[in-house]
Motif scaffolding. Sequence first.
Motif, mmCIF file in Angstrom:
data_model
loop_
_atom_site.group_PDB
_atom_site.id
_atom_site.type_symbol
_atom_site.label_atom_id
_atom_site.label_comp_id
_atom_site.label_asym_id
_atom_site.label_seq_id
_atom_site.Cartn_x
_atom_site.Cartn_y
_atom_site.Cartn_z
ATOM 1 N N MET A 428 0.777 -1.257 -0.089
ATOM 2 C CA MET A 428 0.125 -0.027 0.042
ATOM 3 C C MET A 428 0.886 1.174 -0.077
ATOM 4 S SD MET A 428 -3.074 -1.272 0.274
ATOM 5 C CE MET A 428 -2.449 -2.845 -0.615
ATOM 6 N N ASP A 429 1.292 1.919 -1.291
ATOM 7 C CA ASP A 429 1.746 3.226 -1.406
ATOM 8 C C ASP A 429 0.748 4.064 -0.942
ATOM 9 O OD1 ASP A 429 3.175 5.385 -1.858
ATOM 10 O OD2 ASP A 429 3.587 4.681 -4.002
ATOM 11 N N THR A 430 1.162 5.086 0.218
ATOM 12 C CA THR A 430 -0.011 6.017 0.626
ATOM 13 C C THR A 430 0.641 7.329 0.605
ATOM 14 O OG1 THR A 430 1.039 6.001 2.755
ATOM 15 C CG2 THR A 430 -0.774 4.470 2.483
ATOM 16 N N TRP A 431 -0.163 8.214 -0.475
ATOM 17 C CA TRP A 431 0.432 9.489 -0.328
ATOM 18 C C TRP A 431 -0.311 10.344 0.522
ATOM 19 C CZ3 TRP A 431 -2.154 14.198 -1.432
ATOM 20 C CH2 TRP A 431 -1.256 15.272 -1.648
ATOM 21 N N GLN A 433 0.122 14.150 3.717
ATOM 22 C CA GLN A 433 1.133 14.985 4.271
ATOM 23 C C GLN A 433 0.852 15.328 5.623
ATOM 24 O OE1 GLN A 433 -0.416 18.081 1.390
ATOM 25 N NE2 GLN A 433 1.612 18.308 0.513
ATOM 26 N N THR A 434 1.497 16.226 6.261
ATOM 27 C CA THR A 434 1.275 16.574 7.667
ATOM 28 C C THR A 434 0.103 17.420 7.841
ATOM 29 O OG1 THR A 434 3.630 16.775 8.039
ATOM 30 C CG2 THR A 434 2.327 17.916 9.360
ATOM 31 N N GLU A 435 -0.339 17.925 6.736
ATOM 32 C CA GLU A 435 -1.588 18.822 6.755
ATOM 33 C C GLU A 435 -2.740 18.080 6.359
ATOM 34 O OE1 GLU A 435 1.170 19.375 4.892
ATOM 35 O OE2 GLU A 435 1.998 21.317 4.886
ATOM 36 N N GLY A 516 1.253 21.466 -3.219
ATOM 37 C CA GLY A 516 2.875 21.414 -3.223
ATOM 38 C C GLY A 516 3.542 20.439 -4.064
ATOM 39 N N ASP A 517 2.873 19.392 -4.451
ATOM 40 C CA ASP A 517 3.513 18.235 -5.143
ATOM 41 C C ASP A 517 3.099 18.108 -6.748
ATOM 42 O OD1 ASP A 517 4.066 17.351 -2.663
ATOM 43 O OD2 ASP A 517 3.838 15.314 -3.400
ATOM 44 N N ILE A 518 4.126 17.711 -7.325
ATOM 45 C CA ILE A 518 3.686 17.610 -8.819
ATOM 46 C C ILE A 518 3.481 15.920 -9.080
ATOM 47 C CG2 ILE A 518 4.248 18.293 -11.160
ATOM 48 C CD1 ILE A 518 6.859 19.005 -9.922
ATOM 49 N N HIS A 542 11.931 13.234 5.078
ATOM 50 C CA HIS A 542 11.768 14.160 6.040
ATOM 51 C C HIS A 542 11.831 15.316 5.307
ATOM 52 C CE1 HIS A 542 13.823 11.532 9.413
ATOM 53 N NE2 HIS A 542 12.597 11.462 9.085
ATOM 54 N N ARG A 543 10.729 16.548 5.576
ATOM 55 C CA ARG A 543 10.595 17.567 4.660
ATOM 56 C C ARG A 543 11.535 18.697 5.395
ATOM 57 N NH1 ARG A 543 4.231 18.792 4.335
ATOM 58 N NH2 ARG A 543 4.590 20.963 4.036
ATOM 59 N N ILE A 544 12.329 19.163 4.535
ATOM 60 C CA ILE A 544 13.235 20.281 4.859
ATOM 61 C C ILE A 544 12.970 21.456 3.787
ATOM 62 C CG2 ILE A 544 15.608 20.886 5.404
ATOM 63 C CD1 ILE A 544 15.564 17.784 5.898
#
Length: 650
Positions: A428-431, A433-435, A516-518, A542-544
């Motif tokens: 299961m590839d899950t897309w 975000q924190t948001e 904010g993704d493509i 990790h988001r930086i």
Amino acid sequence: MEVLAEESNKEKEQSEKETTEALMDEKRIYRPLPEMVVNANIDPNDYENAVKKGKTDLEGFWEEAAMELDWFRKWDKVLDRSEAPFFKWFVNAKTNIAYNALDRHVKTHRKNKVALIFESEGGQRSRMTYYDLYRASNMVANALTSLGITKGDRVSIYLPNIPHIAIAMLACAKVGAIHSVVYAGFSAIALRDRVNDAEAKVIITADGFNRNGKVVKLKEVVDDAMLDCPSVETVVVVKWADIPVDMSDGRYVWYEDLMEGVSKEFKTVEMDANDPLFILYTSGTTGKPKGVVHSHGGYMVGVNRSLKWVFDIKETDIFWCAADPGWITGHSYIVYAPLVLGTTTVMYEGHPLFPGPDRMWQIIEKYGVNILYTAPTTIRMLMRFGSQRLKKHNLSTLRLLGTVGEPINPEAWVWYYKNVGNQNCPVMDTWWQTETGMFMVAPTPCNVLKPGSAFKPFPGVHVDVVDAHGEPVEPGKGGHVIVKEPWPAMLTTLYKDPEKYKDVYWSKIPGVYLAGDIATKDKDGYFWFQGRSDDVLKIAGHRIGTAEVESALVSHKHVAEAACIGVPDKVRGEVAQLFVILKEGVEEDEDALVNELKAHVRKMLGPIVVIKGIDFKDKLPKTRSGKIMRRVLKAQELGLKEGDLSTLED
Ligand code: WT7
């Protein structure tokens, strides 16, 4: 599962191509095994119906999901759009996510069920039942109350991956306090900034913890941060690593002392569904992290339904999300969703390769883990050790696998599927975000999968790919990822910055949420995520923000200007490449300066920023208005021509 089409040289070829086109050439498809479908929480028919209902009756769909949970008072309305984009889910409903995660279970057969299995890096295990966890969090809730914490107060939690972190989060929820977990790998400065933004009254931390065979002295980091944290009245310190620490500051108190004589009963506070549950800071495109706020009600409904369907959670399951509670993955899918669902969640303190590359397989075997959820970077790291070690372990209890955090390359997907899952466990590839709080694009075990694709939007979630004007793009064409309708686990705002919430997410393409993704969608509607479209790096998932790294660099006395870009890395996905203009007259040895600047960034932000190299420059490419053109630096670094720039970023 049966492999329908498999081309022999495909795997090799794939690893050499890194563009989306290559990903979309991916021809392999994987169909679910019949027994998986027969036993699934939702079968293909239910799934189709759910997708339909999510489209034609969004509110009805989520209302049904909410009915599975306990409320002190039901809602007057499922969704209020009147103050969009400040959407309100389950208007006027009263609940508490901790009541759903603990209190309601201790009245059932789950009272003595294992809620949490914990394994320390040293190999010690402990188990807590629902009743244990209930009482432990009641005690902390009472202790917090005695420290003056009430509804709406902020508590910063700076703890490693140990049971106390779950207990502390649940205790805050019970009191109605807003927790702000700061990942234990963050530096003193990063901690200080987050504590001060949240104006936390209490910090809960530990003396130290074990990571990769060493003791990390967490309390010393807190000592540094505390030099400038005026809002903090009390720092509660868990005795964990048993190392000497300085407790002389009057604000420090041992967790164990605080628990002495405290009642094990606590009346969980009734919260409005839209009251904040937590703040979690995440990087964006400015130097300052954003405080993403999630609520009690909608968040609970979203994480519960998504985990139940995507990972097909059963009463007997042992679910291991091998993330850290310091990130959203851990909030949603180590702590909240598994407990709300009444399953058994696994927590491991240490490094996945300590003391050797077998560690994860040992844990799966030891506890009979049924579902493993981890990150592509971990899979790629383990892949390097080959599959021989895996064969020494009995992983036959595994039923499902999952990944999150960054795009997974098809080779890693197929390796995971073949070697860890023994060709029996769908991946299961899950897309998300924190948001988003919950899975947004993800399959269920009854769907046909393509390695490298996160499948399609979860039922009741309206994700799409559009151009800069918000128009849908043709299959195979790249575009911006947006969400067209609100979803229950959505962030409610950015802490103390509602304007920024509107501006960052809802105004660039009016009326929709901009992720904010493509990504591209293929002709079958499958999503292929490619990465960020903004100046945010993904280092080991990790988001930086590049701006954060740059502002860390320019705070060094020798640095005049700095730029940060992401460059591909085989294991970590991406790492940082830095460009620095030194102040005039600096005459230090370059190698020494490189090391000093690397250490400086580490000190400012923490070890999660992995730096490939630092180049000293006389000039940086800039727009006329003076903005650094990172795209140009990236093209130069990757050996692309200016003409190829369009393929890099929007
Ligand atoms: C960003 C969000 C969600 C929990 C962990 C990260 C990237 C996340 C995937 C995936 C491709 C992914 C996106 C997203 N991302 N999952 N399955 N495939 N990319 O949370 O730190 O908020 O990062 O992670 O770029 O925007 P986060």
